[in-house]
Design a protein around this motif. Structure first.
Motif: not given
Length: 569
Positions: A179-192
């Protein structure tokens, strides 16, 4: 101190160091650094007292960010220390310590939460008063790799499967770090996107700017915006990591321990159903969610009667076939009746479906998974005993007939190679008995590859008739006699007299004799091999019982030969 005291002390340490010991914009003083971070790391690495390594490994995860990451070098040293301490083969005072490994895993995740990945979790006030170096992609991958390695911790001691403590902590850690890694990434959306009814057709609403506005954008701001987007694209989570995380969790969902299955199921359910952040890169997400029934939340994943039927619905997803089968095999061959019964029923039903559908590639893949488990777990009785028990059950029900006949018996040849390698030098009598059972069960005279079976299996069985352990020799003779009585006429249809004499030798010879000074056991074994037409090398024919390569005195009693087993218990 007990674990409750250590946890309370760790919380008090966090409060103390957070509100006191201010750090300037240049970072902590050398004295503070030496007396806290450097000292804790040194104790975890060098101390022989398990109580100290348990406490200080837990304390490292409770330090504030101003001490954990004033520089990239300090953060690296903390991560390296905890990653080393979390390894399944790490030692404290020459022995493994499950609590130290578990606490190191917990602290690894706490460090990631405290320091942050990128600039997404750091409190603003602390970041403004002290320099903070956030986790880089390389450091994040290092923590991911340590957590994934901890999922293979199957160490045991007198308390049982203590490695499960590390696996449970690692599952929580993988969920949090994902979850931390996904939130820190900017290359893909964080929510559906917004949820819509499945019955309604998808609609897309588009608002296009005028031609003049689009032209102005291209001329004035287009190139600058493109450069800005390319520079700010940051990825801390990718497709490969997603596959690894889900594979390890699905493998644990098929494990034999209720508490492990429960934790794995809860983590998978949260990862696949949460919309913020939404887990990207999931292979066949819809099929996986539907197979596991995640649309109905609140399941008791510890219930084997519920979990295994759902899990075996997901096994047909190619990306997850191997990890799911690897976990289920341990449960099928386990000793817990409820778990073994539910997992066996689900596995058998899946194989029956494959045979009806003539899905031979999937059956071949299952055989590759079994062989892979032998190669990955050499001398590991915790996995090999259930694996052998599972193979024995499948052979007894005829579920491996397609594998035994495939490609001129290549699976049979490879499996016998694994069994012979594992039996060579093995001192675990239970494992040896299981190997003999599987070997003789592989002899299926009704299959077209029976000649290959006899060529591969019978020479190995002859070597087991002269195994150093009396119990193994006697069990081999008994099982071979039963096999010849049942299928001997089919395998040796023109040699009834030879078969009868071989059976008489198997019955009359005292195979559990401790020593064979006159070579009677060797003579009987060689005679049986000659009667059945089993070729033996000169070295195999001259094997003598009781000669271990050194001059040992005769045992004082009949149980002395089992001393190695007692020492290993």
């Amino acid at each position: 101190p007990n674990e409750n005291i250590q946890k309370s002390a760790a919380q008090a340490l966090h409060a103390l160091l957070t509100h006191y010991f201010p750090v300037s914009s240049k970072g902590p003083t050398t004295r503070l650094q030496n007396r806290v971070v450097d000292k804790y790391i040194s104790i975890v690495k060098t101390e022989d007292n398990p109580a100290a390594t348990r406490g200080f490994s837990l304390a490292l995860g409770c330090l504030p960010a101003k001490l954990l990451a004033p520089s990239s070098q300090v953060l690296d040293s903390v991560l390296d220390c905890l990653c080393d301490a979390s390894k399944k083969d790490s030692l404290v005072g020459g022995e493994g310590d499950a609590e130290t490994r578990r606490n190191a895993i917990i602290s690894l995740v706490n460090v990631c939460k405290t320091v942050g990945i990128g600039k997404n979790t750091m409190p603003v006030a602390e970041a403004e008063t002290s320099p903070i170096y956030y986790l880089t992609r390389k450091q994040t991958d290092q923590v991911f790799n340590s957590l994934l390695s901890a999922m293979e911790d199957y160490n045991t001691d007198r308390r049982g499967d203590v490695g499960s403590w590390s696996r449970i902590a690692a599952m929580d850690g993988l969920e949090s770090l994902t979850n931390l890694s996904i939130k820190a990434s900017t290359a893909f959306p964080h929510c559906s996107g917004p949820k819509t009814s499945s019955s309604d057709p998808p609609t897309v609403e588009v608002m296009a700017p005028s031609f003049k506005k689009r032209l102005d954008f291209v001329v004035t701001d287009g190139s600058a915006n493109v450069r800005s987007l390319s520079q700010t694209k940051v990825v801390f989570f990718d497709e490969q990591l997603c596959r690894f995380v889900l594979s390890t969790l699905l493998k644990q969902l098929g494990e034999k321990l209720n508490v492990v299955r429960c934790k794995a199921g809860e983590c998978i359910e949260r990862l696949l159903t949460n919309d913020s952040p939404r887990l990207p890169f999931v292979p066949y997400r819809h099929i996986l969610v539907q197979a596991l029934g995640l649309h109905e939340q609140g399941k008791n994943w510890a219930d084997p009667a519920l979990t295994f039927p759902l899990l075996m619905k997901a096994v047909n997803i190619d990306d997850f076939t191997e990890p799911i089968l690897s976990g289920v095999v341990v449960s099928v061959g386990g000793l817990t009746e409820s778990v073994s019964k539910s997992s066996s029923g689900s596995l058998f039903e899946w194989i029956r479906g494959l045979r009806i559908a003539k899905a031979t590639p999937k059956i071949y893949r299952m055989g590759e998974v079994f062989l892979g488990l032998f190669h990955q777990n050499k001398r590991n009785g915790r996995v090999l005993l259930p694996l052998l028990s599972t193979l024995d059950k499948l052979l007894s029900h005829g579920y491996l007939d397609e594998l035994l006949c495939a490609k001129n018996g290549i699976f049979l040849t490879n499996l016998m190679s694994c069994l012979a390698s594992e039996a060579n030098g093995c001192s675990d009598v239970k494992r040896l008995l299981a190997i003999i059972g599987v070997s003789l069960n592989l002899l299926q005279p009704h299959l077209e590859t029976v000649s290959v079976m006899q060529k591969e299996i019978l020479p190995f069985v002859m070597t087991m008739l002269l195994n150093p352990y009396p119990r193994v020799r006697r069990y081999t003779a008994e099982q071979l006699y039963v096999k010849l009585a049942e299928d001997g006429d089919t395998m040796f249809n023109d040699e009834h007299e030879c078969l009868e004499e071989a059976n008489q030798l198997l019955l009359s010879t005292v195979w559990h004799e401790e020593h064979d000074p006159r070579g009677q056991l060797s003579e009987s074994r060689n005679r049986i091999a000659d009667l059945l037409g089993i070729p033996l090398t000169e070295k195999q024919r001259n094997v003598k019982i009781g000669k271990r390569g050194n001059s040992r005195s005769a045992p004082k009693d009949e149980f002395e030969s089992y001393s190695s087993l007692v020492n290993n218990a």
